[in-house]
Scaffold this active site. Structure first.
Site, PDB file in Angstrom:
ATOM      1  N   GLY A 300       0.815  -1.210   0.000  1.00  7.99           N
ATOM      2  CA  GLY A 300       0.000   0.000   0.000  1.00  7.99           C
ATOM      3  C   GLY A 300       0.843   1.252   0.000  1.00  7.99           C
ATOM      4  N   SER A 302       3.141   4.481   1.004  1.00 10.89           N
ATOM      5  CA  SER A 302       4.374   4.617   1.775  1.00 10.89           C
ATOM      6  C   SER A 302       4.114   5.275   3.126  1.00 10.89           C
ATOM      7  CB  SER A 302       5.403   5.431   0.977  1.00 10.89           C
ATOM      8  OG  SER A 302       4.872   6.686   0.603  1.00 10.89           O
ATOM      9  N   ALA A 305       2.873   2.604   5.317  1.00  7.76           N
ATOM     10  CA  ALA A 305       3.970   1.656   5.490  1.00  7.76           C
ATOM     11  C   ALA A 305       4.908   2.103   6.608  1.00  7.76           C
ATOM     12  CB  ALA A 305       4.736   1.499   4.181  1.00  7.76           C
ATOM     13  N   GLU A 319       5.789  -3.669   0.407  1.00  7.63           N
ATOM     14  CA  GLU A 319       5.721  -3.365  -1.025  1.00  7.63           C
ATOM     15  C   GLU A 319       4.903  -2.081  -1.135  1.00  7.63           C
ATOM     16  OE1 GLU A 319       3.400  -4.389  -4.951  1.00  7.63           O
ATOM     17  OE2 GLU A 319       3.888  -6.215  -3.838  1.00  7.63           O
ATOM     18  N   CYS A 354       0.602   0.357  -8.426  1.00  8.88           N
ATOM     19  CA  CYS A 354       1.800   0.826  -7.736  1.00  8.88           C
ATOM     20  C   CYS A 354       2.993   0.870  -8.683  1.00  8.88           C
ATOM     21  CB  CYS A 354       2.109  -0.052  -6.529  1.00  8.88           C
ATOM     22  SG  CYS A 354       2.116  -1.812  -6.880  1.00  8.88           S
TER      23      CYS A 354
END
Length: 585
Positions: A300, A302, A305, A319, A354
């Protein structure tokens, strides 16, 4: 369609009859569903409805406001509901088409208990329950065969279209990738993931063995744009290696993921190997307080993340998204193909990949071609009716327009094509609805520290920034790539060996394509897909990536030869090397 409704005996058809009420509800739901299919289902995409699979609990062709689907959580082998529910809206018209559990923090405790019940040694490993490797090879074989059925493939492709609108080709392509993945791990290939290595010791009987070991209770948090492909390939990789996995998909798309889990059960996957939860992000974050989650794999944004990296105390594989670039070299070749690939990379799935092309650099040798004109013509072919352009689920129109206008303030910037909102649709205001857009910006703006953050802010939709460069600019181009913080995909579109070598040798993107056919999207299932230049980077699909993400190294030193009968306790000053010598003798 009346033949598909189980009609009770005529004698029971009265106002007080429960059977009559059931019949009436079935009739109404069927009529409303068929009406929706005629009005909407065939307008957006062309996938024809076939026989609904026996494992299915929802019909993607007919779910609508009058015929809502109902989702469930999977906990400890049972499909369960929650006290509260969440509405899943149709991204094409804003109406509710399904309800799913809105799992509370209190209800999340059961999932925490389920994770903690899995030992650190996993449900299986190379020395425990090894028959489960064989079992999963058979599950994959059956699941691949099921997806080879056109009715089942279309069922999932249509479900994908209902929750994240994409063209028939894109939706079926997602199912095709998953099918190829399942075919790859049919038979013995799951057990091959756990292959061990042996190293001879210093003397007879000593042997070093290296194993890939599971972690125990793990979590998959996945994105909305490839709800089945990314979610299920990561979740299956986790169970292949022996982990117990809790799957949390994006609430906008969980209903189609649930149906895939049900298909895996029909193919022989044990109901207790994988838990599945519908809930929002802030609530799910509590799982890390309630359970000892051994590893989280997140796909998903950043921003989320980095937040999860802190919450999980670094026990995470990522990722995340990236400002993915494509550079077209000085050698001109087949302008139509290069333009078509640029259109695909930037605007397929309305730019919500992405790996989507967000930054295009074109050598000025191409100025004499009609590359930009051809790209504009290809973008103009995209329309809502066939879902080649559609709702943008994470960027609203206000954000798009503000970003467009901020770029237009830079020296020399202009709209190459697009830049406007879509017309004649019912896409709700909470989602974006704008044309495939390309903004031209002179390259010198990328060297301006104030302009750089504006130009490299990703719009997760059909939007790209285009520039051109000359040979003398190549060092600055490489410095620009170096400053981009995320490194997922890239493309070097050139067959000029020296040019390719220079660019590839000075960049780090995890999945990079090169050659005249270079692209940023559409990685085949047999190839590593994932970011680079980050020790937390996750891959997906390949043997290497599954081992890297879902297992850890375990070494076992075997030293099982009998001790010589005349062996004596050595002197306290004797070295290990001298001790080994006495054992050999």
């Amino acid at each position: 369609f009346f033949l598909m409704i189980r009609r009770p005996p005529r004698s029971t058809l009265d106002r007080s009859s429960a059977a009559s009420d059931v019949y009436k509800r079935q009739y109404q739901r069927r009529v409303h569903g068929d009406m929706y299919l005629r009005l909407f289902g065939r307008r957006f995409g062309t996938l024809a409805q076939g026989k609904i699979p026996s494992f299915a609990t929802m019909n993607p062709y007919t779910i609508c406001e009058a015929n809502k689907g109902v989702g469930h959580n999977l906990l400890k082998g049972k499909w369960v509901s929650t006290k509260k529910s969440w509405n899943v809206i149709d991204p094409m018209n804003g109406e509710t088409m399904a309800t799913i559990p809105l799992t509370s923090v209190e209800e999340l405790k059961g999932f925490a208990e389920s994770l903690d019940a899995c030992p650190k040694s996993g449900l299986h490993n190379p020395l425990k329950n090894t028959q489960r490797y064989v079992m999963y090879g058979k599950v994959c074989q059956r699941a691949a065969a099921m997806l080879n059925d056109e009715n089942v493939a279309n069922y999932f492709a249509k479900f994908i279209q209902r929750v994240v609108p994409k063209s028939d080709v894109q939706a079926l392509g997602e199912i095709e990738v998953v099918k190829a993945f399942l075919e790859s791990y049919s038979g013995d290939n799951v057990r091959y993931l756990a292959e061990s290595k042996e190293t001879p010791g210093d003397y007879d009987g000593q042997l070093g063995r290296s194993y890939r070991w599971p972690l125990g209770g793990v979590v998959v948090i996945s994105c909305f744009n490839f709800p089945i492909e990314i979610t299920m390939m990561q979740a299956l990789g986790a169970v292949f290696m022996g982990n117990k996995v809790l799957v949390k998909a994006d609430v906008k798309t969980t209903i189609c993921v649930e149906q895939f889990v049900r298909m895996l059960h029909a193919c022989g996957m044990p109901l207790t190997d994988m838990d599945f939860v519908h809930t929002n992000g802030p609530t799910f974050e509590n799982i890390y307080r309630l359970a000892n989650v051994r590893l989280t794999q997140f796909t998903g944004s950043s921003r989320i993340a980095e937040k999860l990296a802190g919450v999980t105390h670094g026990k995470i594989k990522l990722e995340d998204s990236g400002f993915d670039w494509k550079i077209i070299g000085p050698d001109i070749h087949n302008v139509k193909y290069v333009a078509w690939q640029c259109d695909q990379d930037a605007y397929a799935l309305s730019g919500q990949k992405c790996s989507a092309q967000k930054f295009l650099l074109v050598h000025k040798n191409w100025a004499k071609t009609d590359l930009f004109k051809t790209m504009e013509q290809l973008a103009a072919r995209r329309k809502i009716e066939d879902l080649t352009v559609g709702p943008v689920l994470t960027v609203n129109n206000s954000t798009f327009e503000k970003h467009r206008d901020s770029i237009l303030k830079l020296p020399g910037a202009k709209v190459l094509f697009g830049g406007k909102l879509l017309k004649n649709h019912k896409i709700p205001a909470c989602y974006g609805s704008f044309e495939p857009t390309a903004m031209y910006v002179p390259f010198k703006n990328f060297l301006d520290p104030a302009a750089f953050p504006i130009l490299t802010s990703e719009i997760f939709g059909p939007f790209q920034v285009v520039t051109d460069y000359e040979d003398k600019d190549i060092n600055d181009v490489l410095k620009t790539f170096e400053k981009i913080p995320l490194h997922l995909t890239a493309a070097v579109v050139s067959n000029d060996i020296a040019f390719k070598q220079r660019v590839l040798g000075n960049t780090v993107n995890g999945t990079t394509y090169t050659g005249w056919r270079g692209r940023t999207t559409g990685t085949p299932q047999f190839f590593w897909f994932g970011p680079s230049s980050d020790p937390r980077a996750a891959g997906i699909g390949t043997r290497e990536s599954i081992k890297h993400v879902w297992s850890v190294h375990r070494g076992i030193m075997c030293d099982d030869m009998p001790i010589p009968e005349n062996w004596e306790i050595p002197k306290s000053t004797q070295t290990q090397s001298q001790l080994r010598t006495t054992l050999i003798k």
